[in-house]
Design a protein around this motif. Structure first.
Motif, PDB file in Angstrom:
ATOM      1  N   ILE A  60      49.901  45.908  39.515  1.00 21.69           N
ATOM      2  CA  ILE A  60      48.500  45.717  39.898  1.00 21.69           C
ATOM      3  C   ILE A  60      48.097  46.678  41.011  1.00 21.69           C
ATOM      4  O   ILE A  60      47.037  47.310  40.949  1.00 21.69           O
ATOM      5  CB  ILE A  60      48.259  44.257  40.319  1.00 21.69           C
ATOM      6  N   ASP A  61      48.952  46.800  42.037  1.00 21.25           N
ATOM      7  CA  ASP A  61      48.605  47.655  43.178  1.00 21.25           C
ATOM      8  C   ASP A  61      49.595  48.791  43.410  1.00 21.25           C
ATOM      9  O   ASP A  61      49.197  49.889  43.800  1.00 21.25           O
ATOM     10  CB  ASP A  61      48.528  46.822  44.467  1.00 21.25           C
ATOM     11  N   TYR A 311      38.330  32.436  47.255  1.00 25.78           N
ATOM     12  CA  TYR A 311      37.856  33.543  46.436  1.00 25.78           C
ATOM     13  C   TYR A 311      36.492  33.295  45.799  1.00 25.78           C
ATOM     14  O   TYR A 311      36.037  34.107  44.997  1.00 25.78           O
ATOM     15  CB  TYR A 311      38.870  33.848  45.331  1.00 25.78           C
ATOM     16  N   TYR A 344      38.590  41.845  45.358  1.00 27.25           N
ATOM     17  CA  TYR A 344      38.635  42.328  43.984  1.00 27.25           C
ATOM     18  C   TYR A 344      37.388  41.967  43.184  1.00 27.25           C
ATOM     19  O   TYR A 344      37.115  42.571  42.142  1.00 27.25           O
ATOM     20  CB  TYR A 344      39.875  41.781  43.271  1.00 27.25           C
ATOM     21  N   LYS A 345      36.607  41.001  43.649  1.00 31.93           N
ATOM     22  CA  LYS A 345      35.423  40.576  42.901  1.00 31.93           C
ATOM     23  C   LYS A 345      34.191  41.439  43.187  1.00 31.93           C
ATOM     24  O   LYS A 345      33.257  41.477  42.367  1.00 31.93           O
ATOM     25  CB  LYS A 345      35.097  39.117  43.217  1.00 31.93           C
ATOM     26  N   ASN A 348      32.743  44.031  40.592  1.00 28.36           N
ATOM     27  CA  ASN A 348      33.663  44.023  39.458  1.00 28.36           C
ATOM     28  C   ASN A 348      33.037  43.242  38.307  1.00 28.36           C
ATOM     29  O   ASN A 348      33.058  42.016  38.278  1.00 28.36           O
ATOM     30  CB  ASN A 348      34.992  43.385  39.887  1.00 28.36           C
ATOM     31  N   GLU A 351      34.857  40.382  36.534  1.00 33.37           N
ATOM     32  CA  GLU A 351      35.126  39.142  37.249  1.00 33.37           C
ATOM     33  C   GLU A 351      33.876  38.314  37.541  1.00 33.37           C
ATOM     34  O   GLU A 351      33.980  37.127  37.819  1.00 33.37           O
ATOM     35  CB  GLU A 351      35.826  39.455  38.584  1.00 33.37           C
ATOM     36  N   TYR A 383      42.548  40.357  49.151  1.00 33.20           N
ATOM     37  CA  TYR A 383      43.136  40.559  47.838  1.00 33.20           C
ATOM     38  C   TYR A 383      42.114  41.309  46.979  1.00 33.20           C
ATOM     39  O   TYR A 383      40.988  40.860  46.830  1.00 33.20           O
ATOM     40  CB  TYR A 383      43.493  39.225  47.162  1.00 33.20           C
ATOM     41  N   ASN A 384      42.521  42.457  46.461  1.00 31.05           N
ATOM     42  CA  ASN A 384      43.857  43.006  46.516  1.00 31.05           C
ATOM     43  C   ASN A 384      43.802  44.408  47.075  1.00 31.05           C
ATOM     44  O   ASN A 384      42.726  44.952  47.353  1.00 31.05           O
ATOM     45  CB  ASN A 384      44.490  42.995  45.131  1.00 31.05           C
ATOM     46  N   THR A 386      44.270  47.350  45.763  1.00 32.18           N
ATOM     47  CA  THR A 386      43.527  48.341  44.977  1.00 32.18           C
ATOM     48  C   THR A 386      42.033  48.224  45.221  1.00 32.18           C
ATOM     49  O   THR A 386      41.324  49.235  45.298  1.00 32.18           O
ATOM     50  CB  THR A 386      43.840  48.166  43.477  1.00 32.18           C
ATOM     51  N   ALA A 387      41.538  47.009  45.349  1.00 36.64           N
ATOM     52  CA  ALA A 387      40.107  46.813  45.603  1.00 36.64           C
ATOM     53  C   ALA A 387      39.711  47.401  46.950  1.00 36.64           C
ATOM     54  O   ALA A 387      38.634  47.990  47.086  1.00 36.64           O
ATOM     55  CB  ALA A 387      39.762  45.328  45.551  1.00 36.64           C
ATOM     56  N   SER A 390      39.712  51.193  46.352  1.00 39.11           N
ATOM     57  CA  SER A 390      38.708  51.772  45.450  1.00 39.11           C
ATOM     58  C   SER A 390      37.295  51.723  46.003  1.00 39.11           C
ATOM     59  O   SER A 390      36.436  52.496  45.579  1.00 39.11           O
ATOM     60  CB  SER A 390      38.762  51.076  44.088  1.00 39.11           C
TER      61      SER A 390
END
Length: 497
Positions: A60-61, A311, A344-345, A348, A351, A383-384, A386-387, A390
Motif C-alpha cells: 500500500i505504501d 475516519y 486517504y479519503k 479520493n 472512497e 493514514y496513510n 501515500t495519501a 500524493s
C-alpha cells in the motif's frame, strides 16, 4: 431506533460540553501536555505526537510499487524510496512513523517464527538481502523520528475466495493454533499457545531492534461482514469457556488475555518503549463485533497510547467523528490519546461520494479545531503514508499549515531514565542564547520564546548543544528532555532586547 436515539443524545451532550468550554478544557491530561508551569508561571505549548502510518501489506505504501520488475524492488531502490518518504515527512513536521513490519503472519526482518514477507520480494520466505527492519529504524532515528513497529494481531494470510489455497504454514506454527474462515487464516485467540506465539513475535522484534514502540491495529476477531462465513467456535467454547455466561464474554476474555500478555511482554523486556493500539472508531463495534474491550484495556492500564481510527466526517449519520472523539476522550482512562485521521479519503473518488466533506481540505481544519478543544488528546496519526505523499486536493499543504509550529513528543510510557535537571545560567549575548549543560546521557534541550510572559510561548527548537542563534526580541526559557521525552521544569527566563 433505540440506538439512534442514544447516539443523538450522546452527540447533543458532547456538543454542548464542547462549545461551553474554552480551548483544551475538555478531558484530562497529565502535567506534560502543556499549560502553566507552577514553578515559573510560564505557559508552555501543547506537546504533540505527529505520526504517519506506513502500510506495507499489499504494498500500500512501501515498497512503493506493485511492478515486481521495477528497480524499486531491488534493495537500493527500496532504500532510496524509504529515505525520500522520511525526508518528506520531516519537512512537514512529523516526529514519528508507525511502520507495518508484520502484516499477515510474515516479517520484515529475520524471524524464527514467520517467513520473510512477500511484499519485499514477491516471494514469501525469500530473503531480500539486507536487514530491512534495522535499516528502517536507523533511517528514522537519523532524522529525529521515533519508530513504532506496527504488527497485525491475529491475521496470518487472506485469500480472495474460499476455493483458493492458503500458503503453507511456517514450520514452527502448530496447526492447532490456527482457525480458518472463508477468506482469512488467523491465530485463534482462544488458544493459549497462539497467544504466546504472538508475545514471542513481539519480544523478538523489541529485543532485536531499537524501536520506540510496539503498535497493534484493529484486527481482532474478524467482522463477519468482511470475511464471509465464519467457522463456528461453539465447540471450543464448550471445551474452554466454563465460567463465562456467554460465548461473547469468552471471546472478549480471549482478546483481553492477548492484550495483557503483549503489554506484559513490553514491560518485561523493553519497559522504556510505548505499547499502542489503534482500534476501530466506535467503542461498541469494537466490543460487540471484534470482541475488543478497548475501554477495559485502557482502564486496566494495558495500553500506553490509544489511537482510535476516526475516519468519518463530522456529522456522519452512523459514525460521527465528534461523537467518537467525545467517547474516547472520556474512556481512554490511563492511556494517552491521539487521533487517527483519514488522509486517504481527501479527494479520493473511490472512497467518497460527490457530496462528501472530504472533497474539501476544510474538513481536516474543522476536525483539528474540534480536537484542539480536548485536552486529553496529545497528537495525530495520519493514514496513510501515500495519501500524505500524493497531496490530493492540496490536503498535505493544508496539513503543513496545521503543523506550522514545532512540537515536542509527549511522554507516553514508563519513567525508566532518570529525570533531567532544569537548565541554569541562561544568557543572551548578541544573537546567541546559551546555558549550562545538564548531566545525563542523550539529553536534549527545548527552547521556548515568549513575547509576553503572561501568554503561551512557542517552541523555537529542540537541540543537543548548549547554545542557539536567536533573533526575535522577547523572553526565552529552556527545558531539558531525557530519552523518555520527560521534560524538566523551565529555566528562569532571560530577555533579548
Amino acid at each position: 431506533m433505540k440506538n439512534i436515539l442514544k447516539n443523538v443524545l450522546y452527540l447533543f451532550l458532547a456538543t454542548t460540553v464542547l462549545y461551553s468550554c474554552s480551548k483544551k478544557d475538555i478531558g484530562t491530561g497529565g502535567p506534560d501536555v502543556g499549560g502553566v508551569e507552577e514553578s515559573t508561571g510560564l505557559i508552555l505549548p501543547q506537546k504533540e505526537l505527529r505520526a504517519v502510518w506506513i502500510a506495507t501489506v499489499w504494498n500500500i505504501d512501501w515498497p512503493r510499487t506493485t511492478n515486481f520488475s521495477d528497480p524499486l524492488y531491488e534493495a537500493e531502490g527500496q532504500k532510496a524510496s524509504y529515505r525520500a518518504m522520511l525526508d518528506h515527512y520531516v519537512s512537514l513536521g512529523f516526529n514519528a512513523v508507525f511502520v507495518q513490519v508484520r502484516s499477515q503472519g510474515d516479517a520484515f526482518y529475520e524471524s524464527p517464527y514467520e517467513p520473510w514477507s512477500a511484499f519485499l520480494t514477491n516471494t514469501r520466505g525469500k530473503n531480500p538481502g539486507y536487514d530491512v527492519l534495522g535499516f528502517l529504524v536507523e533511517e528514522a532515528h537519523a532524522r529525529g523520528l521515533e519508530f513504532h513497529a506496527w504488527i497485525n494481531p491475529f491475521r496470518i494470510t487472506t485469500r480472495t475466495a474460499a476455493t483458493a489455497t492458503f500458503p503453507a504454514l511456517h514450520p514452527s506454527i502448530d496447526p492447532e493454533w490456527i482457525v480458518e474462515h472463508e477468506k482469512l487464516q488467523m491465530y485463534n485467540p482462544a488458544i493459549a499457545g497462539a497467544r504466546k506465539r504472538l508475545a514471542d513475535v513481539a519480544k523478538d522484534i523489541i529485543t532485536k531492534y531499537d524501536v520506540d514502540g510496539l503498535h497493534m491495529d484493529d484486527y481482532f476477531y474478524p467482522d463477519p461482514t468482511s470475511v464471509g462465513a465464519l467457522t463456528s467456535d461453539q465447540e471450543l467454547y464448550e471445551q474452554l469457556g466454563s465460567g463465562f455466561a456467554t460465548i461473547e464474554d469468552w471471546r472478549r476474555d480471549n482478546v483481553d488475555k492477548t492484550i495483557e500478555l503483549m503489554y506484559e511482554t513490553v514491560v518485561a523486556n523493553r519497559p522504556e518503549i510505548v505499547f499502542s493500539v489503534s482500534p476501530a472508531p466506535n467503542r461498541d463495534y469494537n466490543r460487540n463485533v471484534l470482541y475488543a474491550d478497548v475501554v477495559k484495556w485502557c482502564k486496566e492500564g494495558w495500553v500506553d497510547l490509544l489511537i482510535p481510527q476516526l475516519y468519518q466526517e463530522i456529522g456522519n449519520a452512523s459514525n460521527d467523528f465528534h461523537f467518537n472523539l467525545a467517547i474516547w476522550s472520556q474512556y481512554a482512562y490511563k492511556a494517552k490519546l491521539a487521533v487517527g485521521y483519514a488522509m486517504y479519503k481527501f479527494g479520493n473518488s473511490a472512497e467518497i461520494n460527490a457530496t462528501s466533506p472530504f472533497h474539501s481540505t476544510q474538513e481536516l481544519v474543522r476536525q483539528f479545531n474540534m480536537v484542539d478543544k480536548y485536552r486529553k488528546v496529545e497528537g495525530s496519526v495520519m493514514y496513510n503514508a501515500t495519501a500524505v505523499y500524493s497531496n490530493r486536493i492540496g490536503i498535505t499543504d493544508q496539513l503543513a499549515e496545521l503543523y506550522n509550529h514545532k512540537a515536542i513528543m509527549p511522554f507516553m510510557g514508563r519513567e525508566i531514565v532518570a529525570p533531567t535537571e532544569t537548565p541554569i545560567n541562561l544568557a543572551v549575548a548578541g544573537n546567541k542564547l546559551s546555558w549550562s549543560a545538564v548531566p545525563g546521557d542523550d539529553v536534549r534541550y527545548a527552547i521556548y520564546h515568549f513575547t509576553d510572559l503572561k501568554k503561551k510561548g512557542k517552541l523555537v527548537d529542540v537541540v543537543t548543544s548548549t547554545e542557539l542563534p536567536v533573533e526575535e526580541v522577547g523572553y526565552y526559557s529552556v527545558t531539558s528532555l531525557n530519552a523518555d521525552n520527560l521534560e524538566s521544569d523551565p529555566s528562569d527566563t532571560v530577555e533579548k532586547r
